[in-house]
Design a protein around this motif. Sequence first.
Motif, PDB file in Angstrom:
ATOM      1  N   THR A   1      -2.697  11.537  -6.658  1.00 15.07           N
ATOM      2  CA  THR A   1      -3.599  11.685  -7.668  1.00 15.07           C
ATOM      3  C   THR A   1      -4.805  12.157  -6.992  1.00 15.07           C
ATOM      4  O   THR A   1      -5.889  11.603  -6.598  1.00 15.07           O
ATOM      5  CB  THR A   1      -4.189  10.475  -8.472  1.00 15.07           C
ATOM      6  OG1 THR A   1      -2.850   9.610  -8.730  1.00 15.07           O
ATOM      7  CG2 THR A   1      -4.988  10.642  -9.622  1.00 15.07           C
ATOM      8  N   ILE A   2      -4.621  13.585  -6.485  1.00 16.31           N
ATOM      9  CA  ILE A   2      -5.693  14.354  -6.015  1.00 16.31           C
ATOM     10  C   ILE A   2      -6.073  15.639  -6.421  1.00 16.31           C
ATOM     11  O   ILE A   2      -5.293  16.346  -7.310  1.00 16.31           O
ATOM     12  CB  ILE A   2      -5.338  14.479  -4.487  1.00 16.31           C
ATOM     13  CG1 ILE A   2      -4.091  15.162  -4.426  1.00 16.31           C
ATOM     14  CG2 ILE A   2      -5.325  13.076  -3.655  1.00 16.31           C
ATOM     15  CD1 ILE A   2      -3.595  15.350  -3.052  1.00 16.31           C
TER      16      ILE A   2
ATOM     17  N   LYS B   1       0.916  -1.269   0.060  1.00 22.97           N
ATOM     18  CA  LYS B   1      -0.037   0.001   0.076  1.00 22.97           C
ATOM     19  C   LYS B   1       0.837   1.177   0.015  1.00 22.97           C
ATOM     20  O   LYS B   1       1.960   1.249   0.734  1.00 22.97           O
ATOM     21  CB  LYS B   1      -1.111  -0.254   1.095  1.00 22.97           C
ATOM     22  CG  LYS B   1      -2.145  -1.207   1.145  1.00 22.97           C
ATOM     23  CD  LYS B   1      -3.030  -0.757   2.246  1.00 22.97           C
ATOM     24  CE  LYS B   1      -4.178  -1.813   2.260  1.00 22.97           C
ATOM     25  NZ  LYS B   1      -5.093  -1.639   3.375  1.00 22.97           N
ATOM     26  N   HIS B   2       0.443   2.353  -0.633  1.00 21.07           N
ATOM     27  CA  HIS B   2       1.185   3.653  -0.835  1.00 21.07           C
ATOM     28  C   HIS B   2       1.228   4.312   0.954  1.00 21.07           C
ATOM     29  O   HIS B   2       0.027   4.018   1.498  1.00 21.07           O
ATOM     30  CB  HIS B   2       0.451   4.687  -1.631  1.00 21.07           C
ATOM     31  CG  HIS B   2       0.387   4.134  -2.951  1.00 21.07           C
ATOM     32  ND1 HIS B   2       1.179   2.930  -3.388  1.00 21.07           N
ATOM     33  CD2 HIS B   2      -0.336   4.674  -4.083  1.00 21.07           C
ATOM     34  CE1 HIS B   2       0.910   3.251  -4.741  1.00 21.07           C
ATOM     35  NE2 HIS B   2      -0.033   3.649  -5.132  1.00 21.07           N
ATOM     36  N   HIS B   3       2.297   4.945   1.009  1.00 20.25           N
ATOM     37  CA  HIS B   3       2.548   5.568   2.449  1.00 20.25           C
ATOM     38  C   HIS B   3       2.342   6.816   2.324  1.00 20.25           C
ATOM     39  O   HIS B   3       3.239   7.426   1.562  1.00 20.25           O
ATOM     40  CB  HIS B   3       3.699   5.020   3.114  1.00 20.25           C
ATOM     41  CG  HIS B   3       3.868   5.569   4.433  1.00 20.25           C
ATOM     42  ND1 HIS B   3       3.488   4.823   5.556  1.00 20.25           N
ATOM     43  CD2 HIS B   3       4.921   6.543   4.698  1.00 20.25           C
ATOM     44  CE1 HIS B   3       3.741   5.577   6.700  1.00 20.25           C
ATOM     45  NE2 HIS B   3       4.503   6.711   6.081  1.00 20.25           N
ATOM     46  N   ASP B   4       1.397   7.411   2.945  1.00 20.84           N
ATOM     47  CA  ASP B   4       1.158   9.071   2.884  1.00 20.84           C
ATOM     48  C   ASP B   4       2.368   9.628   3.806  1.00 20.84           C
ATOM     49  O   ASP B   4       2.522   9.510   4.726  1.00 20.84           O
ATOM     50  CB  ASP B   4      -0.176   9.184   3.569  1.00 20.84           C
ATOM     51  CG  ASP B   4      -0.335  10.935   3.172  1.00 20.84           C
ATOM     52  OD1 ASP B   4       0.503  11.537   3.008  1.00 20.84           O
ATOM     53  OD2 ASP B   4      -1.468  11.311   3.626  1.00 20.84           O
ATOM     54  N   ILE B   5       3.306  10.464   2.906  1.00 19.75           N
ATOM     55  CA  ILE B   5       4.344  10.945   3.591  1.00 19.75           C
ATOM     56  C   ILE B   5       4.227  12.489   3.728  1.00 19.75           C
ATOM     57  O   ILE B   5       5.077  13.388   4.219  1.00 19.75           O
ATOM     58  CB  ILE B   5       5.602  10.765   2.746  1.00 19.75           C
ATOM     59  CG1 ILE B   5       5.595  11.516   1.491  1.00 19.75           C
ATOM     60  CG2 ILE B   5       5.946   9.312   2.741  1.00 19.75           C
ATOM     61  CD1 ILE B   5       6.886  11.336   0.719  1.00 19.75           C
ATOM     62  N   GLY B   6       3.084  13.063   3.402  1.00 22.31           N
ATOM     63  CA  GLY B   6       2.527  14.513   3.770  1.00 22.31           C
ATOM     64  C   GLY B   6       2.981  15.228   2.294  1.00 22.31           C
ATOM     65  O   GLY B   6       3.589  14.576   1.663  1.00 22.31           O
ATOM     66  N   GLY B   7       2.442  16.508   2.478  1.00 17.85           N
ATOM     67  CA  GLY B   7       2.712  17.270   1.350  1.00 17.85           C
ATOM     68  C   GLY B   7       2.203  17.066   0.035  1.00 17.85           C
ATOM     69  O   GLY B   7       2.853  17.336  -1.027  1.00 17.85           O
ATOM     70  N   GLY B   8       1.051  16.224  -0.213  1.00 18.33           N
ATOM     71  CA  GLY B   8       0.538  15.755  -1.025  1.00 18.33           C
ATOM     72  C   GLY B   8       1.326  14.661  -1.766  1.00 18.33           C
ATOM     73  O   GLY B   8       1.195  14.280  -3.011  1.00 18.33           O
ATOM     74  N   LYS B   9       2.332  13.858  -1.061  1.00 16.70           N
ATOM     75  CA  LYS B   9       3.094  12.965  -1.762  1.00 16.70           C
ATOM     76  C   LYS B   9       2.917  11.695  -1.207  1.00 16.70           C
ATOM     77  O   LYS B   9       2.483  11.629   0.137  1.00 16.70           O
ATOM     78  CB  LYS B   9       4.555  13.404  -1.860  1.00 16.70           C
ATOM     79  CG  LYS B   9       4.916  14.794  -2.261  1.00 16.70           C
ATOM     80  CD  LYS B   9       6.096  15.264  -2.181  1.00 16.70           C
ATOM     81  CE  LYS B   9       6.364  16.674  -2.581  1.00 16.70           C
ATOM     82  NZ  LYS B   9       5.861  17.527  -1.433  1.00 16.70           N
ATOM     83  N   CYS B  10       3.034  10.619  -1.664  1.00 18.88           N
ATOM     84  CA  CYS B  10       3.198   9.133  -1.126  1.00 18.88           C
ATOM     85  C   CYS B  10       4.524   8.414  -1.442  1.00 18.88           C
ATOM     86  O   CYS B  10       4.966   8.452  -2.668  1.00 18.88           O
ATOM     87  CB  CYS B  10       2.033   8.379  -1.398  1.00 18.88           C
ATOM     88  SG  CYS B  10       1.728   8.269  -3.211  1.00 18.88           S
ATOM     89  N   GLY B  11       4.785   7.627  -0.573  1.00 21.18           N
ATOM     90  CA  GLY B  11       5.792   6.452  -0.715  1.00 21.18           C
ATOM     91  C   GLY B  11       5.098   5.421  -1.648  1.00 21.18           C
ATOM     92  O   GLY B  11       4.305   4.869  -1.284  1.00 21.18           O
TER      93      GLY B  11
END
Length: 543
Positions: A73-74, A31-41
């Motif tokens: 993708t937001i 699963k993608h990991h939310d790293i903040g700032g509109g980005k994900c790992g």
Amino acid sequence: MIEVMFRHYRAKKYEQISNRNFFSIDEEFAKHHDIGGGKCGVTGFFGSLRPAAWKDGSILLNLDMAHTAFYKTIPIIDFLKEIDDYISFDSTLPPYNTRNFSKALKTLKVKTTYSVRSYKIKELHTAGPRKTFFDFTDDKGKTSKVSVEQYFKKVYPQVKLKYPDFNCLNVGNQNKDVFVPTELCIIDKGQKVKKKLSEKEVASFIRSTAVPPQERLRQINKVAERNDFNRDEMLKALTFTISDKPLQTKGRILPAPNLTMDKNRFEPNSGVWDLRYNKFHNPGELKTWAVINYDSRTRDDTLKLKSLLIAGAIKTAGDTEHGIISQCVVSSNVFKCNIQTIVNILLKINAKIGGVNTIVTAIPQRVTGLIDFREPFMILGADVNHPPAGGDSSIPSIAAVVGSYDTSGTKYAVERRAQEHRVENIVDMTEITMNLLRNFRQKVKRPPSRIIMYRDGVSESQFPQVLAKEMMAMRKACLTLTKDGSYTPGITFICVQKRHHTRLFCDEKYVRTQKNKNVPPGTIVDRDITHPTETDFFLCSHQ
């Protein structure tokens, strides 16, 4: 050609980043990991076919997990909210905020909610749809000035703008501006983050990628299972078959060298040693010092200074402007007052003020060492730091070489040079080596009988070029050190690579004896997975 055929199917199925990294936007591997700032790992894998010494020359598939940051993708509105919680969309942003958000948005690809078109963001405009005007030609051929808001009311009556005063996006090109309401744009999928992550984002990203060795092995096996390489038509055409199990090979554990601290000699155990209650081998002298406190828990004015007096700014001012040695300590470590943390900080400070913490006094006889402690030796370390690819070509690359100048290899002088943009080989290597040799001779009273170069940052394709030019330059420097050209020390040139993606795992029988389940410190593998003709080895030097 073989690599191209291997990548063909994977490039169609996954997002390919560089030549050998493939990422699943659909969370196939994790699963993608939310790293903040509109980005994900995002988790993917590295795959490469490599020549190897196994069975007197074979091709092995090098598989490893890979991680990188992608934009979510937001909607752009949500993206801006993640950057700044306090942003308001009811009015136009001030110029300073507009410039900052524009930097974050520039070059992002976006889709629109009112059509199938997609664009690349040029900038965040200074006005909103209500006050942004352009020339519009209607069906009758009449041209008039209309606002972006009026245009959408005429052409897309079904679209109702919620934030007509918030800045538009300029998605045009160099020749023409095209303005779109920000609220109607969504970040297109599959976009890797190319800009530098913030410290908070980096910390979150690293936490998401850190997994135990056996979990990483399980993930790699899952990648092999999902790809089912033996059913790949391209690989079938090459008559390749790939095993569904990792290659098993044998390694060795090098014995640790003996260290001396003050008068005490000890041998590291499992790659670590306890320095508590010992004295430095050679304590540095510190005559003048000061402590500056910027912690908000003990000072009322800290918050005003926090944005300016960060560690990076302190280092820049101390190291490059004023020549003041500094040691930054995170406030949480001060409050915890852990003895091991204090020891580590003292080790850093002592080295910075010219002291020597420990020295290597003996290498076990079972190891055929490069160094004879009865003769003076010199250790060099070199790297070239490059500006970002695709950036300003007038910005030079910076080459730096350090060289030891004592009999224990603990004190180093540095030579640095600016050179042509993104050139890897060190251009002034002859002069650099000469200066470091002269410094060594001045301090030790004789030149070294052996030189060991550790060269970082060289890719495999650059090996022949860098070795030929830099090794020749070092030899030239040695020959010119003496008038008769008789100085010819032994030189060992070692190219060090960290990002090779070769992972070593303990056998199931052995892994139970390891505390962190990794291969033990000192593990070396110099067979099977190494290059069939070049002299190389894999070394795990620490925990």
